[in-house]
Design an enzyme around this catalytic site. Structure first.
Site, PDB file in Angstrom:
ATOM      1  N   ASP A   1      25.736 -47.561  26.923  1.00  0.00           N
ATOM      2  CA  ASP A   1      26.604 -47.845  28.075  1.00  0.00           C
ATOM      3  C   ASP A   1      27.973 -47.184  27.952  1.00  0.00           C
ATOM      4  O   ASP A   1      28.729 -47.147  28.924  1.00  0.00           O
ATOM      5  CB  ASP A   1      26.812 -49.360  28.224  1.00  0.00           C
ATOM      6  CG  ASP A   1      25.520 -50.089  28.543  1.00  0.00           C
ATOM      7  OD1 ASP A   1      24.706 -49.522  29.286  1.00  0.00           O
ATOM      8  OD2 ASP A   1      25.331 -51.214  28.042  1.00  0.00           O
TER       9      ASP A   1
ATOM     10  N   ASP B   1      25.106 -53.614  33.882  1.00  0.00           N
ATOM     11  CA  ASP B   1      23.916 -53.244  33.117  1.00  0.00           C
ATOM     12  C   ASP B   1      23.065 -54.495  32.946  1.00  0.00           C
ATOM     13  O   ASP B   1      23.592 -55.587  32.718  1.00  0.00           O
ATOM     14  CB  ASP B   1      24.331 -52.687  31.759  1.00  0.00           C
ATOM     15  CG  ASP B   1      23.135 -52.339  30.895  1.00  0.00           C
ATOM     16  OD1 ASP B   1      22.349 -51.491  31.299  1.00  0.00           O
ATOM     17  OD2 ASP B   1      22.999 -52.961  29.826  1.00  0.00           O
TER      18      ASP B   1
ATOM     19  N   ASP C   1      27.103 -53.469  27.377  1.00  0.00           N
ATOM     20  CA  ASP C   1      27.252 -53.961  26.012  1.00  0.00           C
ATOM     21  C   ASP C   1      26.698 -53.028  24.950  1.00  0.00           C
ATOM     22  O   ASP C   1      26.941 -53.243  23.772  1.00  0.00           O
ATOM     23  CB  ASP C   1      26.556 -55.318  25.872  1.00  0.00           C
ATOM     24  CG  ASP C   1      25.037 -55.190  25.882  1.00  0.00           C
ATOM     25  OD1 ASP C   1      24.533 -54.288  26.580  1.00  0.00           O
ATOM     26  OD2 ASP C   1      24.367 -55.980  25.197  1.00  0.00           O
TER      27      ASP C   1
END
Length: 931
Positions: A734, A531, A730
Site C-alpha cells: 500500500d 484497502d 496497512d
C-alpha cells in the site's frame, strides 16, 4: 498651507522613505564557519535573532548555537517549519541545534509565537545535488529536540538535534517541559507584580481625569489633576509596568523588524514624551494644545500588560497535549536481575531486560509478555476505551496501564524507540511545521507593521495640515491610536495555536498527524479509498460460519475440526484452531494425523475418523458431499471459503472461513458518508467477493481485481476525476498508493513501510480514526479561519477608524485608551478561540443502517478503454486450492502472467518439491475456492 505644514509634509515623506529602507533594505548575512566537516554559527537571542540571516552550504551538517539572553514565553522555543524542527531554548543558556540541509533555498525560522523571524539561506553545493549527496549523505535528516528523539533508522523528514552542553544527548522530555513550565510561571508572576503596580498607580489618575473631563464632577481632588502629580504616578507605570513591552519593542526595532510591542512602545513614548514636555516646559507649546496624556499612557500599558498576562496563561493550555503525553511515561521500572527484583530509573532499562508489572502499574517500555495474563488499558495511546487482554507472546506498549493480573515481560524497545517516544516526536514535528494557510498570514504580517507605521505617519501629516484646531493634538492622538490599535500579534498567532491544539487532540485520540499541511489537506478530502485486507477487514482468516449436519452440533463440529487441524500448518487450519480457543473449547488430542496436499487433513479424534477439507477429499474417501454443497455454495457466494467435514464416513457439516470485517468498519463508513465523503474500496479480490464485502459495510463503489503495483495508478485515476483523495492502508504494497494520495493514512497495526509512507497514522487500527482525522481537520481549519477573521477584520476596521476616517462625516474619533482595550481584546479573542478547540471530542459512530443500493464494482475488464494487461484478481493456490489474493500471498514463484501464488510457505515448499505435479499457472478464482 503655511511653512509648518510644508515642513511636516516633507518630514512625513522622508520618514516614509526611510521606513521602507529600514524594514525592506538589504541585510547582511553571516556565513557559517566550516571546521571538521561541520558548519557552525552562533545566534544571539535577545528580542530577535542576531544574526537574523545565516548562510550555509547544501548537504553539509550545520550546528547553530542559540545563546538566549532573556526570559519570557515568546523566544522560549525556536521553530524551523520547513525542517519540522521545534527546539526549546532555556533562558540564559546555550542550546545547539543540528541539522543537515538537503535542499538549496531560503528557509525561515521563528520564535514559538511566530513573531520573531530569521532566515537560513542554503546555497547549492559546488557540483550540484550529486555533490551534496556525496558530502552529506543526501536527505539524512532527523528531528530531535530536548526530551524527544527519533528511533534509529527512522526516515522522519527533516532534521535536527538539540542538546544542552554537559548533557548526554539532551534533557528528557519531562525535564524540558518542566523547565519551560517554570519559566512560564516566573513570567506570569513577574507580569502579575507589574500589573498590580500599574493598576494601583493608574486608577487614581484615570478616575480623576474621566470624572473631571467627561462628567464635570466637582468632587475631584485638585491634586490629582496636577500635572506634576500625574507625572509622579505614571512614570513608574511607564518604566516599570511597561518595561517588558518597551524592552521587546526597542530590541525588535534594533533588529530592523517590529512587532506589536514596537507599535505600543512608539505610541506610549509619543504620548508620554509630549505630556512630559507640557509638564516641564509648557511655554514651548501654544496654550491651546497644552493637554497631557498621562492617563492614556498608564491605561494603555496596564491594559496591554493585562492582555499579555491572560494570553500567557491561555497559551499554556495549547501545549497541554504534549505535557500529558510526557506525563504518561513512568519514572521507574521493576527489573529482574540475578533473580532479584530491583526498582531502577526508566533510563537504565535496556532491550532484553526482564520486567515485572504488578496490577495497577504502568508498563515502562514496549515489551513482549513472557508469562501471566492481564487486561491492559491502552486508551491513552490508541484512543480505544476497552482494555485489551494480553497473554504470553503478545506485545504491550509502554505507558499503558496493567489493570488486573501480574505480568512478566521482556523489554523490546526502550528510550527513543518506544511508541510513546515516537508519538511525542511526531506531534512535536507536526506542531513545528507550517500549514499552507499560515504562509499567507506570514506574508501579510511581514508587511503589516511597516504599513501601520506608515499609516500613522500619514495620519499625523494629514490631520496636522488639514485638520481642525487644535490640529497638533488631533494629529498626535490619531497617530497614537493607529499605532496602539494595530495587532500583528493576533495575525501571527491565528494559525500556530490552532495547529498546536489540533495535533495534540489528534494524538490524544490515537491519531498521529505528521505535519500541519496534512492536517489542513485532510479537511478538503471528498474521497477516501480503503484497502480491503487489514483495513476494512481484520487481515487474517477466521471462522465466520458453522453449519453442522446430521447428529452433530456446532460445538461438536468445531471441536472435532480443531482437534484434527491441531498439527496443520495451513492458514485455514490455524483459523479453525483459533476459533476453538476463542470459544474456550479445548479439543482432545488427535492421532493418525495426515495432511493430503491440496485437499485437507484426516485424523482420529476420540475414536472418530475425521476428514476436514474439500469436496474432493470427501469423494476420495467414498463420502457423498451432495448434502453439504448447498451450504458451501452459499458461503462461496458471500466471499467465504467453505471447509467441508465428515465424521465416521458421514457428512458432518461445513465451516465458513473468511477474513472478517472489523466490528466498527460499517459504522465508520456510514459516518464518512454522513460527512459527505465518498468511500471507495480497493481490493485484489474478484468482483463477486468484493461486492459481498462491500454490501456488508455499505461501500457504494468498489475497485476490484487490482494488483499491488496498480494501486497507486488507481489513486491517480481518481485524482484525475478532480477528487481530493485520502488513502487508508496497512501493507507494504500500500505504500506507493499512500504516497500518491493527497493524504495517506496508515493503520498503526500495519507494516512500518506503510506507516512511514503515510501522512497520518491511526494507532488503534480502527477506521473510526479516519472519521476523527477528517472531522478534527475540519474543526481545526474552521478554528483557524475564525482566528484569521478576528485578526484581519479587527485590523481592517480598527485602523481606519483610529486614523479618523469617520471624523469628517460623523465626528467620531477613537481614544487611544479605547484603542488599547480593543487591541488587547483582539489577541485574547484569537488565543481564546484557539483554546476552544481543546473541547473537541470525536463524535460517536452512527448506526450503519441497512445498505439500500448494490455496490458499483469496477474491474480492469469492465472499464471501457482502460484495460491494464496483467491485472488479475484472486487466484487459486495450485497446491491446496485455496483462494489467494496476490497482494497478500505468502509466497510466489515466477514473474509476469505465469506467476504462481501460494497461501503459505508450506504450500510453496510442496510446489518446489514437485512443480510438475501442479498446474503450470494460477487461474483466476471463480468465487471463494475451497481448500
Amino acid at each position: 498651507m503655511n511653512v509648518g505644514d510644508i515642513i511636516v509634509v516633507v518630514t512625513a515623506v522622508a520618514a516614509l522613505a526611510g521606513l521602507g529602507w529600514f524594514f525592506f533594505g538589504p541585510r547582511k548575512a553571516r556565513t557559517a564557519e566550516l571546521a571538521g566537516g561541520v558548519q557552525r554559527a552562533a545566534v544571539t537571542v535577545r528580542g530577535g535573532y542576531s544574526p537574523e540571516v545565516l548562510r550555509v552550504r547544501q548537504g553539509v551538517p550545520v550546528e547553530l548555537v542559540f545563546d538566549r539572553q532573556e526570559s519570557g514565553d515568546c523566544t522560549s522555543r525556536v521553530v524551523f517549519p520547513d525542517f519540522q524542527l521545534s527546539a526549546a531554548l532555556p533562558a540564559y543558556q546555550q542550546t545547539t541545534v543540528r541539522l543537515k540541509p538537503a535542499d538549496a533555498g531560503e528557509f525561515g525560522f521563528a520564535c514559538g509565537m511566530n513573531m520573531i523571524h530569521g532566515t537560513l539561506i542554503v546555497e547549492p553545493a559546488a557540483g550540484g545535488t550529486a555533490a551534496a549527496d556525496a558530502l552529506g549523505g543526501g536527505n539524512e535528516q532527523t528531528a530531535v529536540t530536548p526530551g524527544s528523539v527519533v528511533a534509529p533508522g527512522s526516515t522522519a523528514p527533516p532534521a535536527a538535534c538539540c542538546a544542552l552542553p554537559g548533557t548526554a544527548g539532551g534533557e528528557t522530555g519531562q525535564d524540558a517541559e518542566a523547565a519551560e513550565a517554570a519559566e512560564r510561571r516566573a513570567e506570569i508572576t513577574d507580569l502579575t507584580r507589574r500589573l498590580i503596580v500599574g493598576v494601583a498607580l493608574t486608577a487614581p489618575v484615570l478616575v480623576a481625569v474621566m470624572a473631571h473631563e467627561v462628567f464635570k464632577a466637582a468632587w475631584v481632588p485638585g491634586i490629582l489633576l496636577n500635572h506634576w502629580v500625574q507625572l509622579a504616578l505614571i512614570t513608574p507605570v511607564m518604566f516599570y509596568t511597561g518595561w517588558p513591552i518597551h524592552r521587546t519593542g526597542w530590541l525588535a526595532l534594533s533588529h530592523r523588524s517590529a512587532d506589536m510591542n514596537s507599535l505600543i512602545t512608539l505610541g506610549t513614548c509619543a504620548a508620554y514624551g509630549y505630556s512630559l514636555v507640557i509638564t516641564l516646559a509648557p511655554s514651548l507649546v501654544p496654550p491651546g494644545v497644552r493637554g497631557v496624556y498621562f492617563e492614556t499612557t498608564g491605561v494603555i500599558l496596564t491594559l496591554i500588560l493585562l492582555g499579555r498576562l491572560i494570553e500567557t496563561r491561555a497559551k499554556a493550555g495549547t501545549g497541554q497535549a504534549i505535557r500529558e503525553l510526557l506525563g504518561l511515561q513512568p519514572r521507574t521500572a521493576r527489573i529482574v536481575r540475578d533473580g532479584t527484583e530491583t526498582e531502577v530509573p526508566i533510563e537504565e532499562v535496556v532491550a532484553g531486560d526482564e520486567l515485572v508489572i504488578r496490577p495497577g502499574e504502568k508498563i515502562p517500555v514496549d515489551a513482549v509478555v513472557l508469562s501471566g495474563s492481564s487486561a491492559i488499558d491502552e486508551s491513552m495511546v490508541t484512543g480505544e476505551p476497552m482494555p485489551a487482554t494480553k497473554r504470553p507472546g503478545d506485545t504491550v506498549i509502554g505507558a499503558t496501564i496493567n489493570t488486573t493480573g501480574s505480568l512478566r515481560v521482556r523489554a523490546e524497545k526502550v528510550g527513543a524507540d518506544t511508541m510513546l517516544a515516537q508519538i511525542i516526536t511526531l506531534v512535536r514535528q507536526a506542531q513545528a511545521s507550517k500549514a499552507p494557510i499560515q504562509r499567507l498570514a506570514d506574508a501579510v504580517s511581514g508587511y503589516f507593521v511597516p504599513a501601520v507605521m506608515g499609516i500613522a505617519i500619514a495620519t499625523f501629516a494629514v490631520w496636522f495640515t488639514a485638520g481642525p484646531a487644535p490640529a497638533f493634538t488631533l494629529a498626535l492622538v490619531s497617530a497614537v491610536s493607529v499605532l496602539i490599535i494595530a495587532c500583528p500579534c493576533a495575525l501571527g498567532l491565528a494559525t500556530p495555536l490552532s495547529v498546536m491544539v489540533g495535533t495534540g487532540k489528534g494524538a490524544q485520540a490515537g491519531i498521529l498527524i505528521r505535519s500541519a499541511e496534512a492536517l489542513e489537506t485532510a479537511h478538503k478530502l471528498d474521497t477516501v479509498v480503503l484497502d480491503k485486507t487489514g483495513t476494512i477487514t481484520v487481515g487474517k482468516p477466521a471462522v465466520t460460519d458453522i453449519r453442522p449436519a446430521g447428529r452433530w452440533t456446532g460445538e461438536d463440529l468445531l471441536t472435532l475440526a480443531a482437534a484434527a487441524e491441531a498439527d496443520s500448518e495451513h492458514p485455514l487450519g490455524a483459523a479453525i484452531a483459533a476459533a476453538a480457543r476463542d470459544r474456550s473449547i479445548t479439543p482432545p488430542a488427535a492421532t493418525g494425523f495426515d495432511s493430503i496436499t491440496g485437499k485437507g487433513v484426516r485424523a482420529t479424534v476420540n475414536g472418530h475418523a475425521v476428514l476436514i477439507g474439500t469436496a474432493a477429499l470427501l469423494r476420495g474417501a467414498g463420502i457423498d458431499p451432495t448434502g453439504l454443497e448447498a451450504a458451501a455454495a452459499g458461503l462461496a457466494a458471500d466471499g467465504k471459503t467453505p471447509v467441508l467435514a465428515a465424521v465416521d464416513g458421514q457428512p458432518a457439516g461445513v465451516l465458513g472461513i473468511a477474513d472478517p470485517v472489523k466490528d466498527d468498519s460499517a459504522a465508520a463508513i456510514a459516518a464518512l458518508h454522513h460527512l459527505g465523503v465518498e468511500v471507495v474500496m480497493l481490493t485484489g479480490d474478484n468482483a463477486t467477493t468484493a461486492a459481498a464485502i462491500a454490501r456488508q459495510v455499505g461501500v457504494r463503489r468498489v475497485l476490484a481485481e487490482v494488483l499491488p503495483e496498480h494501486k497507486a495508478a488507481e489513486i491517480r485515476r481518481l485524482q484525475a476525476e478532480g477528487r481530493k483523495v485520502g488513502m487508508v492502508g496497512d501493507g507494504i504494497n500500500d505504500a506507493p498508493a499512500l504516497a500518491a494520495a493527497d493524504v495517506g493514512m496508515a493503520i498503526g497495526t500495519g507494516t512500518d513501510v506503510a506507516i512511514e509512507a503515510a501522512d497520518i497514522t491511526l494507532i488503534s487500527g480502527s477506521l473510526a480514526g479516519v472519521v476523527t482525522a477528517i472531522s478534527l481537520s475540519r474543526a481545526t481549519m474552521r478554528n483557524i479561519r475564525q482566528n484569521l477573521f478576528f485578526a484581519l477584520a479587527y485590523n481592517a476596521i480598527g485602523i481606519p477608524v483610529a486614523a479618523g476616517v469617520l471624523y469628517p462625516a460623523f465626528g467620531i474619533r477613537l481614544s487611544p485608551i479605547i484603542a488599547a482595550a480593543a487591541m488587547a481584546a483582539s489577541s485574547l479573542s484569537v488565543v481564546g478561540n484557539a483554546n476552544r478547540l481543546r473541547r473537541y471530542h470525536p463524535a460517536p459512530l452512527p448506526e450503519p443502517g441497512e445498505v439500500q443500493t448494490e455496490p458499483q464494482v469496477e474491474t480492469p475488464g469492465n472499464r471501457a478503454g482502460e484495460d491494464e494487461p496483467g491485472t488479475v484478481g484472486p487466484v487459486t493456490d495450485s497446491v491446496c486450492g485455496m483462494t489467494v489474493d496476490p497482494a497478500t500471498a505468502a509466497e510466489h514463484r515466477g514473474a509476469g502472467p505465469g506467476t504462481m501464488y501460494f497461501c503459505s510457505a508450506h504450500c510453496a515448499a510442496a510446489f518446489d518439491t514437485d512443480p510438475g505435479q501442479y498446474a503450470p499457472a494460477a487461474t483466476i478464482a471463480p468465487g471463494a475456492a475451497t481448500r
